[in-house]
Design an enzyme around this catalytic site. Structure first.
Site, PDB file in Angstrom:
ATOM      1  N   HIS A   1      50.189  -5.415  51.954  1.00 41.51           N
ATOM      2  CA  HIS A   1      50.013  -6.463  51.582  1.00 41.51           C
ATOM      3  C   HIS A   1      50.075  -7.762  51.292  1.00 41.51           C
ATOM      4  O   HIS A   1      51.438  -8.404  52.372  1.00 41.51           O
ATOM      5  CB  HIS A   1      50.361  -6.514  49.623  1.00 41.51           C
ATOM      6  CG  HIS A   1      50.901  -4.615  49.255  1.00 41.51           C
ATOM      7  ND1 HIS A   1      50.444  -4.344  47.900  1.00 41.51           N
ATOM      8  CD2 HIS A   1      50.670  -3.922  49.437  1.00 41.51           C
ATOM      9  CE1 HIS A   1      50.131  -3.451  48.040  1.00 41.51           C
ATOM     10  NE2 HIS A   1      50.336  -2.763  48.731  1.00 41.51           N
ATOM     11  N   CYS A   4      44.856  -6.559  44.632  1.00 37.61           N
ATOM     12  CA  CYS A   4      46.233  -5.981  43.883  1.00 37.61           C
ATOM     13  C   CYS A   4      46.006  -6.873  43.036  1.00 37.61           C
ATOM     14  O   CYS A   4      46.364  -8.498  42.780  1.00 37.61           O
ATOM     15  CB  CYS A   4      47.907  -6.656  45.270  1.00 37.61           C
ATOM     16  SG  CYS A   4      48.566  -8.016  43.791  1.00 37.61           S
ATOM     17  N   GLU A   5      46.464  -6.516  42.069  1.00 38.06           N
ATOM     18  CA  GLU A   5      45.825  -7.311  40.595  1.00 38.06           C
ATOM     19  C   GLU A   5      47.138  -8.035  39.706  1.00 38.06           C
ATOM     20  O   GLU A   5      47.200  -8.889  38.397  1.00 38.06           O
ATOM     21  CB  GLU A   5      46.079  -5.686  39.288  1.00 38.06           C
ATOM     22  CG  GLU A   5      47.167  -5.073  38.941  1.00 38.06           C
ATOM     23  CD  GLU A   5      47.071  -4.094  37.858  1.00 38.06           C
ATOM     24  OE1 GLU A   5      45.742  -3.388  38.140  1.00 38.06           O
ATOM     25  OE2 GLU A   5      47.936  -4.145  37.294  1.00 38.06           O
ATOM     26  N   HIS A   6      48.342  -8.155  40.873  1.00 38.68           N
ATOM     27  CA  HIS A   6      49.676  -9.038  40.204  1.00 38.68           C
ATOM     28  C   HIS A   6      49.233 -10.375  41.025  1.00 38.68           C
ATOM     29  O   HIS A   6      49.291 -11.223  40.601  1.00 38.68           O
ATOM     30  CB  HIS A   6      50.649  -9.098  40.843  1.00 38.68           C
ATOM     31  CG  HIS A   6      51.025  -7.191  40.183  1.00 38.68           C
ATOM     32  ND1 HIS A   6      51.845  -6.275  40.824  1.00 38.68           N
ATOM     33  CD2 HIS A   6      51.536  -6.614  39.168  1.00 38.68           C
ATOM     34  CE1 HIS A   6      51.804  -5.521  40.305  1.00 38.68           C
ATOM     35  NE2 HIS A   6      51.719  -5.428  38.624  1.00 38.68           N
ATOM     36  N   HIS A   7      48.270  -9.901  42.193  1.00 37.52           N
ATOM     37  CA  HIS A   7      48.428 -11.711  42.745  1.00 37.52           C
ATOM     38  C   HIS A   7      46.909 -12.139  43.357  1.00 37.52           C
ATOM     39  O   HIS A   7      46.257 -13.392  44.183  1.00 37.52           O
ATOM     40  CB  HIS A   7      48.754 -11.910  44.107  1.00 37.52           C
ATOM     41  CG  HIS A   7      50.457 -11.719  43.626  1.00 37.52           C
ATOM     42  ND1 HIS A   7      50.889 -10.155  44.226  1.00 37.52           N
ATOM     43  CD2 HIS A   7      51.356 -12.586  43.922  1.00 37.52           C
ATOM     44  CE1 HIS A   7      52.490 -10.226  43.681  1.00 37.52           C
ATOM     45  NE2 HIS A   7      52.486 -11.607  43.382  1.00 37.52           N
ATOM     46  N   GLN A  64      48.921  -0.252  44.292  1.00 42.01           N
ATOM     47  CA  GLN A  64      48.889   1.609  45.552  1.00 42.01           C
ATOM     48  C   GLN A  64      49.269   2.048  44.840  1.00 42.01           C
ATOM     49  O   GLN A  64      48.494   3.232  44.940  1.00 42.01           O
ATOM     50  CB  GLN A  64      49.671   0.276  46.598  1.00 42.01           C
ATOM     51  CG  GLN A  64      49.596   1.973  47.708  1.00 42.01           C
ATOM     52  CD  GLN A  64      50.317   1.322  49.163  1.00 42.01           C
ATOM     53  OE1 GLN A  64      51.063   0.486  49.320  1.00 42.01           O
ATOM     54  NE2 GLN A  64      51.103   2.331  49.716  1.00 42.01           N
ATOM     55  N   CYS A  89      49.625 -10.387  49.653  1.00 40.42           N
ATOM     56  CA  CYS A  89      50.646 -10.938  48.813  1.00 40.42           C
ATOM     57  C   CYS A  89      52.486 -11.139  49.139  1.00 40.42           C
ATOM     58  O   CYS A  89      53.227 -11.534  48.573  1.00 40.42           O
ATOM     59  CB  CYS A  89      50.732 -10.406  47.006  1.00 40.42           C
ATOM     60  SG  CYS A  89      50.414  -8.916  46.882  1.00 40.42           S
TER      61      CYS A  89
HETATM   62 ZN    ZN Z   1      51.064  -9.076  44.744  1.00 39.10          ZN
END
Ligand code: ZN
Length: 186
Positions: A145, A76-79, A117, A147
């Site tokens: 996920h 995931c590109e956020h975490h 996703q 995260c």
């Molecule tokens: Zn994430």
């Protein structure tokens, strides 16, 4: 291209940032190890799905093709934490099909990079539309996920489901029902 030296430097800094002693035995090779690992898990950044989808076969029977339970691992590109699960791909050819393993390869190309996703689901569908020009494509991705499960709201086992419909799948309820039926989704 992945710059392994930059990753090594960054991991050292990260370890220092969390208060670790970077020279202790257990961590001595960690920056190097992560640099090698990232080269593998982000390999999709340098790849293009058309490498896999350009070798097509001609068919006369344009019935729906479904490849389900394609296991994938992404980040995931956020975490920068993993999300992983299964992709299911159906398409209705318009005279052209690809070998089934190529659909799994296409999933890999988009999974092996920093991702969202929903975006990945659409990219898989678009790549098949562009390369095979089928009558329609439907992609469903189910993923857990990290995260969501190891931090924050902590909902272990919760699945995120995303769908992308293209071409005839977009407006045709009967086809969508057939797709979900073949997947055993009610
Ligand atoms: Zn994430």
């Amino acid at each position: 291209m992945v710059d392994q030296n930059k990753i090594k430097e960054a991991v050292k800094l990260l370890l220092e940032g969390i208060g670790e002693n970077v020279s202790r035995e257990g961590l001595a090779d960690t920056p190097e190890r992560i640099a090698r690992m990232y080269t593998e898990i982000f390999a999709g950044m340098d790849q293009n799905a058309s490498e896999h989808l350009s070798r097509v076969f001609t068919v006369e029977n344009n019935e729906m093709v479904l490849e389900k339970d394609i296991v994938f691992y992404s980040m995931c590109e956020h975490h920068m934490l993993p999300f992983y699960g299964k992709a299911h791909i159906a398409y209705i050819p318009d005279g052209k099909v690809v070998g089934l393993s190529k659909l799994a390869r296409t999933v890999e190309v988009y999974a092996r990079r920093l991702q969202i996703q929903e975006k990945m689901t659409g990219q898989i569908a678009d790549a098949i539309m562009e390369n095979l020009s089928p009558k329609g494509v439907m992609v469903m991705v189910e993923a857990e996920h990290m995260c969501m499960t190891m931090r924050g709201v902590k909902k272990p086992g919760s699945q995120t489901v995303s769908i992308a419909a293209r071409g005839v799948f977009q407006e045709n309820d009967r086809l969508q029902k057939q797709f979900f039926g073949m997947l055993g989704v009610r």
